[in-house]
Scaffold this active site. Structure first.
Site, PDB file in Angstrom:
ATOM      1  CD  GLU A   3      -1.855   1.386   2.600  1.00 36.64           C
ATOM      2  OE1 GLU A   3      -2.598   2.152   2.689  1.00 36.64           O
ATOM      3  OE2 GLU A   3      -2.211   0.756   3.429  1.00 36.64           O
ATOM      4  CG  HIS A   4       1.368   3.302   3.227  1.00 33.25           C
ATOM      5  ND1 HIS A   4       0.510   4.900   2.581  1.00 33.25           N
ATOM      6  CD2 HIS A   4       0.128   3.004   3.712  1.00 33.25           C
ATOM      7  CE1 HIS A   4      -0.742   4.871   2.932  1.00 33.25           C
ATOM      8  NE2 HIS A   4      -0.478   4.715   3.542  1.00 33.25           N
TER       9      HIS A   4
END
Length: 442
Positions: free
Chosen positions: A334-335
């Site tokens: 995601e990040h």
């Protein structure tokens, strides 16, 4: 003091490597059955079920059917209760988020002359109604309100409504209400979890049904979205937080450890890894964690220790830069932080990440709160096929075609050939001399 799990790729079997890829929402089988009665109750009872679940699940005993929707007075009171510096930070973040997302907004329509006299293009219109889910289980998230509301407002969605769990006193987090109003959304419902997804899907006496729901949530929310995907568009898969901090040997491991804790502190169902080929960086990070934990609240220490010391986080020492790149692309985070003084040297090697934040001055929290790109991102390897939440999630596209009389004959000729080949007689007739008769009459 306990520390983070430590792995070396050279010691990992194929099964052990695969185990590092697992997220908390990977197996929702237990949640799917549990959300079914919640969904059924909301569908059948409406507001009464929402009040009951708010009281039972969120401890919001004062909640009533009359107070499910946030009033204008509650919005006004929120501005009086939130510190000026918080309002300033929200205002700053919204301005940057709006500036970024305005660049994403497609032209209302474009057309190209495909052949002389024959035109085709796209026309974009906003989705009529979208529900914005803002979680509250492990904290208050006005930033999620900012990230979900602004692109919807930029896209000019006529009906935007925020769904967020009530606090024990039956209210909504004040900063969330500030962010909603400043972003341009005036409808907020005190409703969270699977019951919020059901309310958005079916509607209740108070709540209008929506066509789509966006925003991150717990496995309960993810399970309900999947269960109701034939009723409401569930949007991109956004579950519990996850991050990879990639660090090369140009940075100190203590900095990598500092950033590793950003997403790890969200909750025990988060995932967070430091990935590095530098043993020095890995050892410095391990040594720095106790110092960083000493500066955190007790609850966030507990969350981050559960993540980093469990099966969904820790420090991974690879044998080479190439192995680091491979793990990142396999994980599809995601990040992703590229923690390096020369981040652009690494960027070209990364193809599977929803958000890529580059350099020592771009930690995940700046992306979450202030920079402008959307921080509602696909999780559980969703980055392999999805991108961040954007204006495009709030609009739909219609293809446009227009053929003039001079261009018709050539188009009809080729369409007629393919229609005959595929065996569709009405297709063929519609571009045959049968049509010419009617066109001639006009």
């Amino acid at each position: 003091m306990s520390s983070a799990s430590f792995y070396e790729t050279r010691d990992l079997s194929a099964n052990a490597y695969a185990a590092l890829m697992k997220r908390s929402e990977a197996d929702l089988s237990g949640f799917m059955e549990k959300v079914d009665p919640i969904i059924a109750a909301v569908k059948n009872e409406g507001d009464a079920a929402l009040v009951r679940f708010g009281q039972d699940f969120d401890g919001a005993k004062p909640l009533t059917e009359a107070t499910l929707k946030v009033s204008e007075a509650e919005f006004d009171a929120a501005f009086d209760s939130v510190d000026a510096e918080v309002i300033e930070a929200i205002t700053y973040g919204i301005a940057n988020i709006r500036s970024f997302h305005e660049e994403q907004k497609p032209a209302a329509m474009w057309m190209k002359e495909i052949r002389p006299g024959a035109f085709a293009g796209d026309r974009y219109t906003p989705i009529r109604s979208v529900a914005l889910y803002v979680p509250r289980g492990k904290g208050a998230f006005p930033s999620v309100t900012m990230m979900t509301a602004v692109p919807g407002v930029v896209a000019e969605v006529p009906e935007l409504a925020i769904f967020t769990p009530p606090t024990p006193d039956g209210s909504v987090d004040a900063a969330t209400l500030v962010a909603a109003r400043l972003a341009g959304v005036g409808t907020v419902y005190k409703c969270g979890g699977a019951q919020a997804v059901a309310a958005a899907a079916f509607g209740t006496q108070t709540i209008k049904p929506a066509l789509k729901i966006v925003g991150p949530g717990s496995p309960w929310v993810v399970a309900a979205k999947r269960r109701l995907s034939d009723v409401i568009d569930p949007g991109l898969p956004a579950g519990p937080s996850e991050a990879i901090i990639f660090a090369d040997d140009s940075v100190h491991g203590g900095l990598a450890a500092l950033d590793l804790l950003i997403e790890a502190e969200h909750g025990p169902d988060s995932s967070a890894y430091l990935v590095t080929h530098s043993r020095r960086v890995a050892e410095e990070a391990l040594a720095a964690l106790p110092e960083h934990w000493a500066q955190m609240s007790e609850q966030r220490v507990a969350f981050s220790k559960a993540v980093l010391g469990g099966s969904s986080g820790g420090i991974l020492l690879t044998a080479s830069l190439e192995e680091s790149y491979q793990f990142i692309n396999d994980y599809a985070p995601e990040h992703l932080e590229l923690l390096s003084t020369a981040p652009f040297e690494h960027l070209g090697h990364i193809t599977e990440a929803a958000e890529i934040l580059m350099g020592p001055h771009t930690p995940v929290c700046i992306g979450n709160f202030a920079l402008g790109p959307n921080a509602v991102l696909p999780t559980s390897q969703g980055a392999r096929t999805y991108g961040p939440l954007s204006v495009h999630d709030f609009v739909k596209c219609s293809s446009i075609g227009y053929v003039t009389r001079p261009a018709y004959a050539e188009m009809a000729k080729h369409a007629r050939v393919l229609a005959r080949y595929e065996g569709f007689s009405s297709h063929e007739n519609a571009v045959s001399p049968m049509r010419d008769k009617y066109l001639g009459a006009n």
